[in-house]
Design a protein around this motif. Structure first.
Motif, short mmCIF file in Angstrom:
data_model
loop_
_atom_site.label_atom_id
_atom_site.label_comp_id
_atom_site.label_asym_id
_atom_site.label_seq_id
_atom_site.Cartn_x
_atom_site.Cartn_y
_atom_site.Cartn_z
N UNK A 116 13.38 7.87 -5.27
CA UNK A 116 12.60 7.05 -4.35
C UNK A 116 13.40 6.86 -3.07
N UNK A 117 12.88 7.41 -1.98
CA UNK A 117 13.61 7.37 -0.71
C UNK A 117 13.08 6.32 0.25
N UNK A 118 11.77 6.05 0.16
CA UNK A 118 11.18 5.07 1.06
C UNK A 118 10.24 4.16 0.29
N UNK A 119 10.47 2.84 0.40
CA UNK A 119 9.53 1.89 -0.18
C UNK A 119 8.94 1.10 0.99
N UNK A 120 7.64 1.31 1.25
CA UNK A 120 7.00 0.63 2.37
C UNK A 120 6.13 -0.50 1.81
N UNK A 121 6.61 -1.73 1.93
CA UNK A 121 5.87 -2.91 1.46
C UNK A 121 4.89 -3.31 2.56
N UNK A 122 3.73 -2.69 2.54
CA UNK A 122 2.77 -2.85 3.63
C UNK A 122 1.60 -3.76 3.29
N UNK A 123 1.19 -3.80 2.03
CA UNK A 123 -0.01 -4.55 1.66
C UNK A 123 0.13 -6.00 2.08
N UNK A 124 -0.95 -6.59 2.51
CA UNK A 124 -0.89 -8.00 2.88
C UNK A 124 -2.30 -8.47 3.11
N UNK A 125 -2.51 -9.76 2.94
CA UNK A 125 -3.85 -10.26 3.20
C UNK A 125 -3.81 -11.67 3.78
N UNK A 126 -4.95 -12.01 4.36
CA UNK A 126 -5.21 -13.36 4.84
C UNK A 126 -6.39 -13.82 4.01
#
Ligand code: NAP
Ligand code: NAG
Ligand code: NAG
Ligand code: NAG
Length: 318
Positions: A116-126
């Motif tokens: 695993x080289x990149x972990x992109x924690x992108x999810x998000x909500x309002x």
């Protein structure tokens, strides 16, 4: 009349210039290729996550699209394969509103993926409401789910060498505050469900992202793994789905002109994931592809440590 026309023309040219130069912002200029590398992008079935997945796949990475809905996730993975011309793109189920789902995802990943080289924690909500574990929704999804995910995947990141964790936060973190009393008493960052309450809680949750990145970078000292948090800009995405419909409709002409497209919005994420040489800036916060200083609340060592420890105990990790 003549003056009116001139003024109108000047205004249109100024607005156009503003949109082209300021709104669009800087682009990730890295031409790094990613053959043989693996990336996870959370919440990548739409919005900036999806555009990030397309870019990483084009560069040759194996891309795991971690999304909560199988139907939307599979359909988006098909789109990403088509747009990137890469077949090495797959959907994997991950619902950040359930710590059990986070554990299942990590277990499957660790069993089947050697690196695993990149972990992109992108999810998000309002959004209001509670997660499956009874946590405040925005605290659970925007912070705690990603916290547990990152910790469970950390061994694999460390084994893979110069890996990076990228956390999509928001400029809204500037208005945030972590109320530890409220967290331990109500398992949420705030109470109430009015628009103002929800905006406040959203800001708190995004401050958690910045604090988390701050503390994580310290705990990663001595490894080759680095981490970054960022503001992607104001973007036309599905992010406004739980905002007041009336407000969204009224503001539509402005937002469609002055907000970025998801593709433009993905650029700072890509910069943090790919730009060579930014490793000494681990733990820092970026926007418009540039490192920024944050207010003292976002580099408060004691709060970052306390949040980390509380998060560990809420995930049953100690
Ligand atoms: N839009 C903006 O102006 C803006 C500004 C600052 C920061 N941000 C941040 O940028 C990030 C991406 O936002 P966006 O604009 O691309 O929004 P978006 O279009 O709403 O996309 C958000 C993604 O997160 C996913 N998601 C939500 N809850 C989830 C859960 N419980 N488990 C797994 N995935 C979940 C969504 O999946 P579903 O489709 O299944 O719901 C969707 O794929 C967010 O962290 C947001 O806070 C956005
Ligand atoms: C982003 O950076 C570009 C290039 O440096 C600059 O022209 C633009 O004004 C910046 N945009 C914002 C919103 O700061
Ligand atoms: C950033 O990462 C930390 C821990 O991994 C997490 O607590 C925080 O919510 C993340 N934020 C996002 C949405 O990327
Ligand atoms: C948020 O919006 C989605 C999609 O429009 C809807 O299904 C969901 O029920 C809303 N959630 C809340 C808590 O308002």
């Amino acid at each position: 009349m003549f003056c009116f026309v001139i003024c109108g023309a000047v205004f249109v040219v100024a607005a156009y210039f503003y949109r082209e130069k300021i709104v669009k912002g800087q682009r990730c200029s890295s031409c790094v290729k990613l053959h043989g590398k693996t990336a996870i992008v959370t919440g990548s079935n739409t919005g900036i996550g999806k555009r990030t997945a397309v870019d990483l796949a084009k560069r040759g990475a194996r891309v795991i699209m971690a999304c909560r809905s199988r139907e939307r996730g599979e359909a988006a993975a098909e789109d990403v394969r088509r747009e990137s011309g890469s077949s090495d793109v797959l959907f994997a189920p991950l619902d950040l509103a359930s710590l059990k789902s986070v554990r299942d995802f990590a277990e499957n990943f660790l069993q089947s993926e050697p690196r695993l080289d990149l972990l992109i924690n992108n999810a998000g909500l309002y959004c209001g409401g509670r997660t499956q574990d009874g946590l405040g929704m925005m605290f659970g999804v925007n912070h705690l789910g990603h916290f547990l995910l990152t910790l469970l995947l950390l061994p694999r990141l460390k084994e893979s060498g110069r890996a990076r964790v990228v956390n999509v936060s928001s400029v809204a973190h500037n208005w945030g505050r972590v109320d530890f009393d409220c967290l331990s008493r109500h398992r949420a960052l705030g109470r109430g469900s009015s628009t103002l309450d929800l905006l406040r809680i959203y800001s708190h949750s995004k401050l958690c992202n910045v604090l988390f990145t701050h503390e994580l970078s310290k705990r990663l000292k001595g490894t080759h793994v680095t981490c970054y948090s960022l503001h992607p800009g104001a973007i036309n995405s599905e992010f406004d789905r739980n905002f007041s419909r009336v407000l969204v409709t009224l503001l539509k002409p402005l937002t469609s002109f002055f907000f970025k497209t998801p593709e433009q919005g993905a650029q700072t994420t890509l910069h943090c994931a790919l730009q060579p040489g930014i490793e000494p800036l681990s733990g820092r916060y970026f926007s418009n592809c540039t490192v920024r200083n944050v207010f003292s609340a976002a580099r408060d060592d004691a709060a970052a440590k306390k949040l980390w420890e509380l998060s560990e105990s809420m995930c049953g990790l100690e």
